[in-house]
Design a protein around this motif. Structure first.
Motif, PDB file in Angstrom:
ATOM      1  N   ASN A 134       0.854  -1.093   0.034  1.00  0.00           N
ATOM      2  CA  ASN A 134       0.130   0.015   0.020  1.00  0.00           C
ATOM      3  C   ASN A 134       0.851   1.334  -0.013  1.00  0.00           C
ATOM      4  N   CYS A 148      -7.087   1.441  -1.988  1.00  0.00           N
ATOM      5  CA  CYS A 148      -7.160   0.134  -1.067  1.00  0.00           C
ATOM      6  C   CYS A 148      -7.223   0.590   0.208  1.00  0.00           C
ATOM      7  N   GLU A 149      -8.321   0.229   1.046  1.00  0.00           N
ATOM      8  CA  GLU A 149      -8.574   0.652   2.405  1.00  0.00           C
ATOM      9  C   GLU A 149      -8.038  -0.296   3.239  1.00  0.00           C
ATOM     10  N   VAL A 150      -7.555  -1.542   3.043  1.00  0.00           N
ATOM     11  CA  VAL A 150      -7.021  -2.355   3.980  1.00  0.00           C
ATOM     12  C   VAL A 150      -5.722  -1.802   4.560  1.00  0.00           C
ATOM     13  N   ARG A 151      -5.607  -1.731   6.039  1.00  0.00           N
ATOM     14  CA  ARG A 151      -4.244  -1.102   6.535  1.00  0.00           C
ATOM     15  C   ARG A 151      -3.690  -2.142   7.602  1.00  0.00           C
ATOM     16  N   LYS A 152      -3.533  -3.342   7.356  1.00  0.00           N
ATOM     17  CA  LYS A 152      -3.033  -4.441   8.019  1.00  0.00           C
ATOM     18  C   LYS A 152      -2.383  -5.429   6.931  1.00  0.00           C
ATOM     19  N   LYS A 154      -2.730  -8.722   5.292  1.00  0.00           N
ATOM     20  CA  LYS A 154      -3.818  -9.796   5.049  1.00  0.00           C
ATOM     21  C   LYS A 154      -3.339 -10.667   4.082  1.00  0.00           C
ATOM     22  N   GLN A 164     -11.108  -5.829  -2.711  1.00  0.00           N
ATOM     23  CA  GLN A 164     -10.590  -5.035  -1.838  1.00  0.00           C
ATOM     24  C   GLN A 164      -9.613  -4.045  -2.069  1.00  0.00           C
ATOM     25  N   SER A 165      -8.931  -4.040  -3.215  1.00  0.00           N
ATOM     26  CA  SER A 165      -7.756  -3.208  -3.530  1.00  0.00           C
ATOM     27  C   SER A 165      -8.358  -2.259  -4.492  1.00  0.00           C
ATOM     28  N   ILE A 212      -1.809  -8.484   1.225  1.00  0.00           N
ATOM     29  CA  ILE A 212      -1.770  -7.211   1.286  1.00  0.00           C
ATOM     30  C   ILE A 212      -0.944  -6.837   2.389  1.00  0.00           C
ATOM     31  N   GLY A 214      -0.961  -3.550   4.152  1.00  0.00           N
ATOM     32  CA  GLY A 214      -1.793  -2.262   4.173  1.00  0.00           C
ATOM     33  C   GLY A 214      -1.231  -1.120   4.680  1.00  0.00           C
ATOM     34  N   THR A 215      -0.102  -0.965   5.393  1.00  0.00           N
ATOM     35  CA  THR A 215       0.406   0.169   6.090  1.00  0.00           C
ATOM     36  C   THR A 215       1.184   0.763   5.024  1.00  0.00           C
TER      37      THR A 215
END
Length: 217
Positions: A134, A148-152, A154, A164-165, A212, A214-215
């Protein structure tokens, strides 16, 4: 030309940069990467640049870097003509020794611990086809997050990742590909699109698992 490649040891990660007539930004990026690589075990990392027949200072920058950075597993290749973006990206993959290849642009600004974070993730998830890194986009000093809103960290299926991306992996520098899976695909059909990373990574992840990070790095 080839420098400091360790025989019979396949690195886990190749950091690959496709460049053309961007000598000064490339110099900054290489020096920033060198700072990170000196702090970690570089036996598992290769740094590779593919120069697309540049006519500026790029060749001098590459030679000077190779001369000064003797402890880094570094190599560069130079085309005798401009191959275009897609072919140059594929040339990075082709010449990479690593199991995974992180495709970086020549002017990316990555966090000081980014390489270490990526390497740790790959050690944990060596079976995946693709790793998404990310990022934030900086426009006139203002930073905006990717789609992409995932922040960990995964691990998900390729189908889930596509949703999700939200196609954030269109940015080439967000893509870490498993070289073996890339080479299985018909990459030639995407030459001339200027989106080889988007189309080919889409093909790679179908029916496979993706990680992912995510950070934003």
């Amino acid at each position: 030309m080839n420098y400091s490649e360790k025989a019979n040891i396949r690195p886990l990660l190749t950091i690959g940069i496709a460049t053309f007539n961007r000598g000064q930004p490339l110099k900054v990026s290489l020096n920033n990467l060198a700072i990170q690589l000196k702090k970690i075990d570089t036996s598992q990392i290769e740094l590779l640049v593919s120069d697309n027949s540049s006519t500026d200072s790029t060749n001098h920058v590459l030679r000077d870097f190779a001369k000064k950075q003797k402890t880094i597993n570094f190599k560069y290749v130079c085309s005798n003509k401009n191959l275009g973006f897609d072919k140059n990206c594929n040339k990075v993959i082709d010449h990479a020794s690593g199991q995974f290849v992180w495709l970086l642009s020549d002017d990316d600004k990555i966090n000081i611990n980014a390489v270490e974070k990526v390497l740790q993730t790959l050690k944990t998830y060596q079976d995946v086809s693709f790793v998404f890194v990310n990022y934030q986009i900086s426009i006139e000093g203002h930073k905006s997050p990717s789609r992409c809103e995932v922040r960990k960290i995964k691990k998900i299926s390729g189908d889930e990742f596509m949703v999700q991306s939200r196609l954030a992996f269109s940015l080439v520098s967000s893509c870490i590909v498993n070289k073996d899976f890339w080479c299985e695909k018909a990459f030639e059909k995407y030459y001339g699109s200027n989106w080889i990373n988007l189309f080919l990574c889409r093909d790679i992840i179908a029916g496979r698992e993706v990680v992912i990070i995510g950070t934003p790095l």
